[in-house]
Write an enzyme that holds these catalytic residues in place. Structure first.
Site, PDB file in Angstrom:
ATOM      1  N   PHE A   1       1.195  -1.260   0.563  1.00 52.20           N
ATOM      2  CA  PHE A   1       0.189  -0.268  -0.319  1.00 52.20           C
ATOM      3  C   PHE A   1       0.804   1.108   0.055  1.00 52.20           C
ATOM      4  O   PHE A   1       1.711   1.346   1.067  1.00 52.20           O
ATOM      5  CB  PHE A   1      -0.755   0.232   0.972  1.00 52.20           C
ATOM      6  CG  PHE A   1      -1.723  -1.114   1.649  1.00 52.20           C
ATOM      7  CD1 PHE A   1      -3.365  -0.526   0.917  1.00 52.20           C
ATOM      8  CD2 PHE A   1      -1.735  -2.206   2.326  1.00 52.20           C
ATOM      9  CE1 PHE A   1      -3.950  -2.109   1.352  1.00 52.20           C
ATOM     10  CE2 PHE A   1      -2.526  -3.027   2.436  1.00 52.20           C
ATOM     11  CZ  PHE A   1      -3.025  -3.169   1.893  1.00 52.20           C
ATOM     12  N   ASP A   2       0.305   2.110  -1.253  1.00 52.60           N
ATOM     13  CA  ASP A   2       0.838   3.705  -0.948  1.00 52.60           C
ATOM     14  C   ASP A   2       0.346   4.219   0.485  1.00 52.60           C
ATOM     15  O   ASP A   2      -0.927   3.753   1.071  1.00 52.60           O
ATOM     16  CB  ASP A   2       0.306   4.844  -2.135  1.00 52.60           C
ATOM     17  CG  ASP A   2       0.695   5.782  -1.468  1.00 52.60           C
ATOM     18  OD1 ASP A   2       2.345   6.083  -0.751  1.00 52.60           O
ATOM     19  OD2 ASP A   2      -0.167   6.562  -1.865  1.00 52.60           O
ATOM     20  N   GLY A   3       0.929   5.342   1.074  1.00 59.92           N
ATOM     21  CA  GLY A   3       0.741   5.376   2.792  1.00 59.92           C
ATOM     22  C   GLY A   3      -0.492   6.612   2.776  1.00 59.92           C
ATOM     23  O   GLY A   3      -1.644   7.045   3.349  1.00 59.92           O
TER      24      GLY A   3
ATOM     25  N   ASP B   1      -2.207   5.684  -5.022  1.00 60.74           N
ATOM     26  CA  ASP B   1      -2.757   7.427  -5.520  1.00 60.74           C
ATOM     27  C   ASP B   1      -2.613   7.708  -6.834  1.00 60.74           C
ATOM     28  O   ASP B   1      -3.589   8.741  -7.561  1.00 60.74           O
ATOM     29  CB  ASP B   1      -3.275   7.462  -4.687  1.00 60.74           C
ATOM     30  CG  ASP B   1      -2.266   9.107  -3.957  1.00 60.74           C
ATOM     31  OD1 ASP B   1      -2.490  10.365  -3.595  1.00 60.74           O
ATOM     32  OD2 ASP B   1      -1.212   8.637  -3.730  1.00 60.74           O
TER      33      ASP B   1
END
Length: 300
Positions: A161-163, A274
């Site tokens: 996951f990106d943050g 995102d």
């Protein structure tokens, strides 16, 4: 006895995200839905090849056994019911146990996420993904140009996951966009002890955490935070996860370095980000999906 999806991790997925229907889709996009339906009918007994999200789904379903059913996967598709038959037959041929599906024949299906109480929606349709995110469901547009997942970890579900704007809110990202890197670093340093608000994918991470804690002798989950943050902004991200009482196995604070090569080493079954440039680069190395959330995806 009533049937319920309570206490299960529920994943809704489109047929093109699960299986390789790219050739068939080209017929559909040529503007001939009838020809597309006929092609699917002709190929009813020809199992479709695995798609980009296939590995993730297969491994998640491996958490189910005869004693407990912890994961439910539902096909949620703009396809017609005839094409739906091929989806179910392809699933059976590929040893994927699917019981439920919703086929809307061109109409946006994301509204059905509510009765499903889905923890994740994967689709190749950007409009449906945006609608799902706006309705409060973790959702990502699957990049069909992504490479398929590695086969090196058959007993681990690996998810990266990106943050900011994915696991966390876009609060800090807005500071970066408006005021630049130095202001962002100072903002995060001053708020290091203050947990970030949850982002669109916090519910999925929480559900995966519960699934892991439930235990399974054959399967486990390995998660990674892969972010453009660097020290000193790393501390707030770590403290936020601690405040949520959620553990990630790996954390990569890359300070703006391209993520693709690092993801290739981690070998996730799926990566969520995102930023379109990060997702496009990641797709060269791993299965990837775009989360159209946060300030980076604001429509002017």
């Amino acid at each position: 006895m009533s049937v319920s999806l309570e206490d299960k991790l529920v994943v809704a997925i489109s047929s093109r995200a699960l299986f390789d229907f790219e050739e068939e889709n080209r017929v559909f996009e040529a503007g001939d839905p009838a020809a597309y339906m006929q092609l699917q009918l002709q190929r009813l007994d020809q199992p479709a090849r695995p798609g980009i999200a296939f590995s993730l789904i297969r491994k998640l379903l491996a958490f189910n056994d005869t004693s407990s059913q912890r994961v439910e996967v539902v096909v949620l598709s703009r396809n017609d019911p005839v094409s739906g038959m091929r989806v179910f037959r392809s699933a059976k041929a590929n040893a994927i146990h699917l019981q439920r599906g919703v086929f809307t024949q061109g109409r946006s299906p994301f509204g059905y996420l509510r009765p499903l109480r889905a923890h994740l929606f994967l689709s190749t349709n950007a409009e449906d993904v945006r609608g799902a995110l706006a309705a409060g469901f973790p959702a990502a547009r699957v990049l069909t140009e992504s490479v398929l997942a590695s086969v090196n970890y058959p007993n681990e579900v690996r998810i990266a996951f990106d943050g900011d704007a994915v696991l966390f809110s876009d609060e800090a990202e807005r500071v970066f966009q408006d005021q630049g890197l130095e202001a962002f670093q100072q903002h995060e340093l001053s708020k290091a002890a203050q947990p970030l608000p949850g982002g669109p994918f916090k519910p999925l991470l929480s559900a995966l955490h519960r699934l892991q804690r439930a235990g399974n002798s054959q399967m486990r989950i390995r998660t990674a935070l892969v972010t453009a943050r660097s020290a000193p902004a790393h501390e707030r991200a770590i403290r936020t996860l601690m405040d949520w009482n959620i553990h990630v196995d790996e954390a990569m604070f890359l300070g703006g370095l391209p993520k693709g090569e690092f993801l290739r080493e981690f070998e996730p079954d799926f990566f969520f980000d995102d930023q379109t440039r990060h997702v496009a680069h990641a797709a060269l190395h791993v299965p990837a999906g775009h989360v159209a959330a946060g300030v980076a995806n604001s429509v002017a």
